[in-house]
Design a protein around this motif. Structure first.
Motif, mmCIF file in Angstrom:
data_model
loop_
_atom_site.group_PDB
_atom_site.id
_atom_site.type_symbol
_atom_site.label_atom_id
_atom_site.label_comp_id
_atom_site.label_asym_id
_atom_site.label_seq_id
_atom_site.Cartn_x
_atom_site.Cartn_y
_atom_site.Cartn_z
ATOM 1 N N ASN A 160 0.826 -1.207 0.000
ATOM 2 C CA ASN A 160 0.000 0.000 0.000
ATOM 3 C C ASN A 160 0.852 1.245 0.000
ATOM 4 O O ASN A 160 0.561 2.230 -0.679
ATOM 5 N N TYR A 161 1.921 1.177 0.775
ATOM 6 C CA TYR A 161 2.819 2.323 0.872
ATOM 7 C C TYR A 161 3.453 2.597 -0.490
ATOM 8 O O TYR A 161 3.541 3.735 -0.937
ATOM 9 N N GLU A 162 3.856 1.528 -1.157
ATOM 10 C CA GLU A 162 4.464 1.680 -2.481
ATOM 11 C C GLU A 162 3.457 2.233 -3.473
ATOM 12 O O GLU A 162 3.773 3.095 -4.289
ATOM 13 N N ALA A 168 2.370 9.247 -0.097
ATOM 14 C CA ALA A 168 2.593 8.712 1.247
ATOM 15 C C ALA A 168 3.486 9.658 2.022
ATOM 16 O O ALA A 168 4.699 9.522 2.025
ATOM 17 N N GLY A 184 0.155 4.461 10.695
ATOM 18 C CA GLY A 184 0.359 3.424 9.693
ATOM 19 C C GLY A 184 -0.814 2.466 9.621
ATOM 20 O O GLY A 184 -1.284 2.104 8.538
ATOM 21 N N LYS A 187 -3.835 4.250 7.911
ATOM 22 C CA LYS A 187 -3.719 4.447 6.468
ATOM 23 C C LYS A 187 -3.426 3.147 5.725
ATOM 24 O O LYS A 187 -3.517 3.113 4.500
ATOM 25 N N TRP A 189 -0.395 1.958 5.651
ATOM 26 C CA TRP A 189 0.961 2.091 5.119
ATOM 27 C C TRP A 189 1.966 1.554 6.125
ATOM 28 O O TRP A 189 1.754 1.645 7.327
ATOM 29 N N CYS A 190 3.075 1.092 5.615
ATOM 30 C CA CYS A 190 4.095 0.574 6.516
ATOM 31 C C CYS A 190 4.765 1.726 7.268
ATOM 32 O O CYS A 190 5.393 2.587 6.647
ATOM 33 N N LEU A 194 7.770 4.361 5.890
ATOM 34 C CA LEU A 194 7.278 5.737 5.833
ATOM 35 C C LEU A 194 8.185 6.647 6.667
ATOM 36 O O LEU A 194 8.605 7.713 6.202
#
Lengths: 757, 514
Positions: A160-162, A168, A184, A187, A189-190, A194
């Protein structure tokens, strides 16, 4: 409150300020103006951290044209959390008064273990297995394979982060590790990657010392920090030890066996690769011919520890031809491991310098200095080529290459010591080969060179002139502040005798004397009945603590102590100690009262505060000297004498007393707080020992308190506690002002330099 | 009736001290299994052991024929019962004492003796979940309770010798013994669970994750010598420190189960139940992180730099409101009582409407004329002021030096004892007097009469005391005697009123009248 220091408007989140905080800021500002390094000693319990944070943030706010980044280094994660909490308090205040223009981004950075939110990864036991588990899901080749084969697991948070790519980002604000995890999770995201990414854009980064000092980590994390940064090392009294530890390696039999296993596995992998994908090995070979400069292009997930030596010491040249081929390199490593095995067979203690050691390696197994120096990078490259993800299994061979690279790079400031057994247990063979660094200035040198201002600060930096010599730098400002007290809220005492008038000491000949143990026990028994809430006891070592607690248990002294308070004890198991501390705090909170037994130089002494009711009394049983027969210590002392002309005795006393001061300094947090400190050893009454204590303790150590016996100490404690229970005027009306308001500061500015001290 | 009730409460309040000694007695009794015996036995027991005070009272009233034996004890019994049912039993904390194997050896044979009590067993179960679990698994199917504890003691004994190798060898032979000798896995699991909830400012476990220096084989070796053990012995190593921490944690948590300690199995099961309840609490408690971060931000503030704030008000929590207010009322009454026994006479029949009207008139008067008149009568005010000043200055003169000393301590010993005696006997009499109302039977009537006679004899005695003391104490003594006289006066007033009411109602003169 808001006030001017020369051209800077300082926003300080409290209504009042201590005079020493003000002076601290003035000195700090001078250092920032001069773009130089500084060394500041200020007693604990005077709000160092908040003074420092508000000056630097205000400095940046006043000079928007010159955005200075703050890299704040703490020793432990919990100090990181505390610092960020203070920063948040300050940030809220500044935003309230200046509006959104004062917004900054501040975040803490830690390892995957503390930041990961993927439940399947975080369940791994230690840091290395968490790292490896993460790599298994996020390494570039794993992800490439996962695109073709959906059955290969990946980490959804990282994906997801990518996917979010440039979107991000963290909005401005102050983020503790907990906040990062929460963000994290929310959202998807890692948080780890991040945070790693956001570090480049943050105004304030709080992280551990090692992210700057340990070249292996610093090479990855801190390489992109700009020169216009202020680096702060808080609680830096032990910084020289951190520096030398960062460059030291030890090798045991188990390491060598593990390394052999690693090499076998690598050989298999190479064979397999030869059969299936020989092109990859060839590509690696070609890359190596061009040199190893490719590191910068690696995807963020593939970075691993970088070279253990310092950036400018790495030669920008091609890898020697004889280790370019994978199988050649593996056989070189096999020979090296074999050589180490041979060295560990020795019957006697051996000590030599890096130069002789390298020469002997060259003579016996034909590996020259240049090959040694490239070992680490070559290994790293090979592991990437072989696409090894379970890096935690390969720590052993990594250690060997670490050592080889260090030995191949540095000719001075190190020594190699081989001991066939532990000095204290000669009947148990436990051979160990250690590469120890003696020169603290090596590791910290790039930091001083790279960043415009480095601030080294702590509650105990006495004697303050020793640190520039140990770390080899020239501070533009070097000052030690005293503490202005409204009332005598600290009460140091030196206890030299028990109630039976016999001397107490942890000196070697007296240490196991039952009379001394009994007198120490009786001291504690008396104190637990007098002092409310929490008491902290520090012992000189784990083995001494175990011994004395057991003997107290057998003689019934422990039972007497337990009649008054609960007893908790630090152990070498961190989880258990943490729980014990948590329970200790709870016992103090609920009024039950407790005693905490701890060890000087231990983890608790290093970073846990026993402020307010968590510590009304701290007893230091003995003088925490290092184990003076240790070969490493002897080698270091010799190096210090030859290089810096520091005498052995001076250094040992300095080191012991800073540890003792560190232990007792944990009891006080603000001027409203109070606490007693007992130095229980007859050696503290000697002038040469005592004078090494920091000034803020010495100034409260009365002559009458220098040679006490147990009953006198109990009497003084009673008196002191009664006095502290009285109401008092916080502003310190009589004589000196100890609390300044905004008006006072304005008056001072107009009165032109009326000195407070 | 109202005043009577209040007085009863007052008496009740004053009697508390006495109750305590009685409770102790009763405990003694139950412990000696005497509780079920006849009252006569009890009475004789009381007589034998009761403090001198009760004995003197008993002698005075029962032998003096004012009260019968049964009457004398009946009132006390009632107080006792009421007390027992109303207050929940106080929960005892765990003893902060570690149970260690101190083998009692007779020195001749190889036999070793241990002592285990239900209390110790409870402690062991609380501190060592593995032992608790083993007990539930083994007893009584696999072995008897006695065998179980023998085995456990044996394991403890092996530990106390600190011989890890021997322990491992023993464990290899006996798998049940091994359960006790091995490290407690349940504890380790619990620790792992708890570590997630600790205060982040003490969380040293998180540091491990950030520590790139102390990798295995990195950095300098620590000075601490670690004794190297074969991995097969590793699970048998146990340190005293671990036990110490676990013990303190359990004591801090307090007694979790509220069951009789007699039956081992119920104790073990109850402990398991509480643990499970704890676990489910934790799972449901989601906002823990929030709470922790609030806590941190609160303690990071430096309190004395902060400007003055509103003082934090701690909410008053009263466990038993009745207890609190009941005890307040007599105090209030006492304060009122100083104005004389004429509280009743102030009561006039004014309807709310009238009262409101007059109040409004007064207010409008004041609005017109202003507050010209003093609110209080000057003479009265002066008198009160003088009285107070005198009182304060005289007590100050005597008591100024030592705040702990009470008025009583300054009196001569004989006078003091006499006063105390009268105080208790007046209490006793009044208690019986008020408890006889309303008079429904002849018997009660006779009792009241007897009591009244006895009470009337107290007056001259009190007067005697007052006169016997030296002049400097006379004021103090009369202050002390005053409330007694007041209480007696109230009783007599009530008695007279009652007698009149009775005579008016029935016209029949009761026999044995005054």
């Amino acid at each position: 409150m808001k006030f001017q220091i020369e051209d800077v408007t300082v926003y300080f989140p409290y209504d009042n300020i201590y005079p020493e905080q003000y002076s601290y800021m003035v000195e700090l500002k001078r250092a920032l103006d001069a773009k130089g390094h500084c060394l500041l000693e200020m007693p604990t319990g005077t709000g160092k951290t908040i003074a420092l944070l508000s000056l630097i943030t205000s400095y940046v706010l006043s000079k928007p044209s010159n955005p200075v980044k703050l890299l704040y280094c703490t020793r432990t994660v919990h100090e990181m959390e505390k610092t960020l909490a203070e920063l948040r308090f300050l940030h809220n205040y500044q935003v309230k008064h200046l509006g959104p223009s004062a917004r900054i981004l501040a975040l803490g950075l830690s390892s995957r273990k503390n930041l990961c939110v993927n439940p399947s990864v975080i369940s791994a036991e230690n840091r290395d297995s968490v790292d490896a588990a993460c790599r298994k899901l996020t390494a570039s080749w794993v992800r490439a394979m996962a695109i073709e084969n959906p059955n290969i697991p990946t980490c959804e948070f990282f994906e997801n982060y990518e996917k979010a790519a440039s979107d991000a980002v963290l909005p401005p604000g102050v983020y503790t590790l907990q906040d990062l995890r929460a963000f994290g999770k929310e959202k998807g995201w890692c948080p780890y990657f991040l945070a790693r990414h956001m570090v480049q854009f943050a105004n304030v980064v709080v992280y551990s010392y090692q992210y700057l000092l340990d070249p292996k980590v610093a090479g990855i994390i801190s390489k992109e920090m700009q020169r216009e940064s202020v680096v702060v090392f808080d609680e830096a009294h032990n910084i020289d030890n951190v520096c030398i530890e960062a460059l030291s390696v030890s090798v045991r039999m188990q390491t060598l066996e593990g390394a052999t296993r690693n090499l076998n596995r690598m050989s298999q992998e190479i064979e397999r690769l030869k059969a299936t994908d020989a092109g990859r090995l060839r590509a690696e070979y070609n890359r190596l011919v061009e040199g190893l400069a490719q590191r910068g292009n690696l995807p963020i997930t593939d970075t691993w520890f970088s070279n253990p030596t310092l950036p400018e010491d790495i030669l920008k040249e091609a890898v020697p031809g004889n280790i370019r081929r994978a199988e050649h390199f593996v056989s070189v490593l096999r020979r090296l491991v074999q050589y180490f095995k041979g060295r560990l067979q020795t019957e006697n203690v051996e000590k030599e310098g890096p130069v002789t050691f390298v020469a002997s390696i060259n003579a016996q197994v034909g590996i020259d200095q240049k090959m040694l120096r490239f070992c680490y990078d070559r290994l790293h490259s090979l592991m990437l080529t072989l696409e090894i993800t379970d890096t935690d299994e390969f720590l052993h061979i990594q250690t060997i290459c670490d050592l080889a690279t260090l030995v191949g790079t540095y000719a001075r400031g190190f020594s190699i010591i081989i001991e066939p057994f532990d000095e204290r247990m000669p009947h148990i063979p436990d051979p160990v080969l250690q590469l120890c660094c003696h020169d603290a200035s090596l590791a910290i040198k790039p930091v001083f060179e790279r960043f415009q201002s480095v601030v080294i600060t702590s509650g105990t930096l006495s004697p303050i002139d020793l640190y520039p010599r140990l770390l080899n730098f020239n501070p533009v400002v070097s000052r030690s502040f005293t503490m202005s007290l409204t009332r005598d809220c600290i009460c140091p005492m030196v206890l030299t005798r028990g109630s039976d008038q016999l001397p107490v000491s942890t000196k070697y000949d007296l240490r196991s004397d039952p009379g001394v143990e009994k007198n120490y026990g009786k001291l504690l028994v008396e104190m637990v009945s007098v002092v409310p809430d929490g008491i902290v006891c520090f012992f000189v070592s784990y083995s001494y603590m175990d011994g004395i607690v057991n003997s107290w248990h057998e003689s019934g002294i422990l039972k007497e102590i337990m009649q008054h308070k609960l007893v908790f004890i630090e152990t070498q198991d961190v989880v258990e100690t943490t729980l014990a501390l948590d329970n200790y705090r709870r016992a103090c909170d609920c009024g039950r009262g407790a005693v905490f037994f701890s060890v000087a130089r231990g983890k608790v002494a290093e970073g846990i505060d026993f402020d307010r009711h968590y510590g009304r009394l701290v007893i230091m049983f003995g003088v925490p000297f290092q184990y003076t027969l240790s070969r490493i210590l002897l080698a270091r002392l010799e190096y210090l004498r030859e290089t810096f002309q520091i005498r052995e005795g001076d250094f040992l006393t300095f080191d012991a007393l800073r540890q003792a001061a560190q232990c007792v300094g944990r009891v006080i947090r603000s001027k409203a707080d109070y606490g007693m400190m007992i130095f229980a050893d007859k050696r503290y009454s000697r002038h040469d020992k005592r004078s090494k204590l920091p000034g803020w303790i010495l100034s409260h150590l009365r002559d009458a308190h220098l040679n006490l016996s147990t009953d006198m100490a109990v009497h003084i404690a009673r008196e002191f506690l009664r006095r502290m229970a009285q109401p008092y005027d916080k502003t310190g009306a009589m004589g000196k002002k100890t609390l300044l308001s905004q008006e006072d500061l304005e008056k001072m500015a107009n009165g032109a330099g009326e000195m407070l001290f | 009736m109202y005043a009577g009730n209040l007085l009863l409460m007052l008496l009740h309040f004053m009697l508390k001290l006495e109750e305590w000694s009685l409770i102790n007695l009763l405990l003694l009794l139950t412990m000696n299994n005497l509780a079920g015996k006849k009252q006569n036995d009890e009475l004789s027991y009381f007589k034998k052991t009761v403090g001198s005070e009760l004995q003197v009272l008993h002698k005075q009233f029962v032998y003096g024929g004012i009260l019968t034996e049964a009457e004398f004890w009946a009132t006390r019994k009632k107080l006792l019962d009421q007390n027992d049912s109303r207050r929940p039993k106080q929960r005892l904390a765990l003893k902060n004492e570690m149970w260690t194997v101190k083998p009692l050896s007779d020195g001749q044979t190889n036999r070793v003796t241990f002592n285990l009590t239900p209390e110790i067993i409870h402690q062991i179960f609380a501190e060592k979940p593995a032992v608790r679990q083993a007990y539930l698994n083994f007893v009584p199917n696999k072995m008897t309770e006695k065998e179980f504890w023998t085995k456990y003691s044996r394991a403890e004994y092996l530990h106390s010798t600190k011989n890890v190798v021997a322990a491992a060898a023993e464990a290899a032979e006996d798998e049940e013994l091994a359960v006790f000798l091995k490290r407690d896995d349940m504890l380790a699991n619990e620790a792992r669970r708890k570590i997630r909830r600790v205060d982040p400012t003490v969380d040293m476990e998180a540091d491990e994750g950030d520590d790139y220096i102390h990798l295995p084989d990195r950095g300098l070796l620590q000075d601490e010598a670690k004794d190297v053990l074969d991995s097969q012995y590793e699970p048998y190593r146990r340190s005293f420190s671990q036990d110490l921490n676990q013990h303190a944690a359990v004591v801090l948590q307090g007694r979790l189960v509220d069951v009789e300690l007699g039956d081992t199995r119920t104790v073990a099961e109850a402990l398991i139940r509480t643990k499970q309840a704890e676990l489910s609490d934790e799972i449901s408690n989601r906002n823990l992180e929030r709470k922790l971060s609030d806590r941190i931000s609160r303690i990071t503030e430096i309190e004395d730099l902060q400007g003055p704030r509103d003082p934090a008000v701690a909410p008053l929590s009263i466990k038993d409101p009745r207890d609190y207010f009941d005890s307040q009322q007599p105090n209030a009454l006492k304060a009122l009582g100083d104005t004389g026994s004429g509280t009743k006479s102030f009561r006039s029949r004014v309807s709310p409407r009238e009262a409101y009207g007059s109040l409004r008139d007064i207010v409008s008067d004041i609005r017109v004329m202003g507050l010209s008149e003093p609110i209080m009568n000057q003479e009265v005010a002066l008198k009160v002021l003088n009285g107070l000043t005198q009182n304060i200055s005289s007590t100050k003169l005597h008591l100024g030096n030592n705040p702990h000393e009470s008025v009583l301590d300054r009196l001569p010993k004989v006078t003091k004892e006499e006063l105390m005696h009268h105080w208790t006997s007046v209490q006793e009499l009044l208690k019986h007097f008020w408890s006889s109302y309303p008079i429904t039977t002849k018997y009660l009537y006779a009792k009241v009469t007897r009591l009244k006679d006895a009470m009337s004899q107290v007056y001259p005695k009190l007067q005697e005391i007052k006169e016997s003391v030296q002049s400097d104490f006379r004021h103090q003594v009369s202050l002390l005697v005053h409330p007694m006289l007041q209480a007696l006066d109230a009783a007599f007033a009530y008695y007279d009123a009652d007698v009149q009411k009775r005579s008016g109602k029935s016209g029949e003169r009761p026999n044995g009248s005054v």
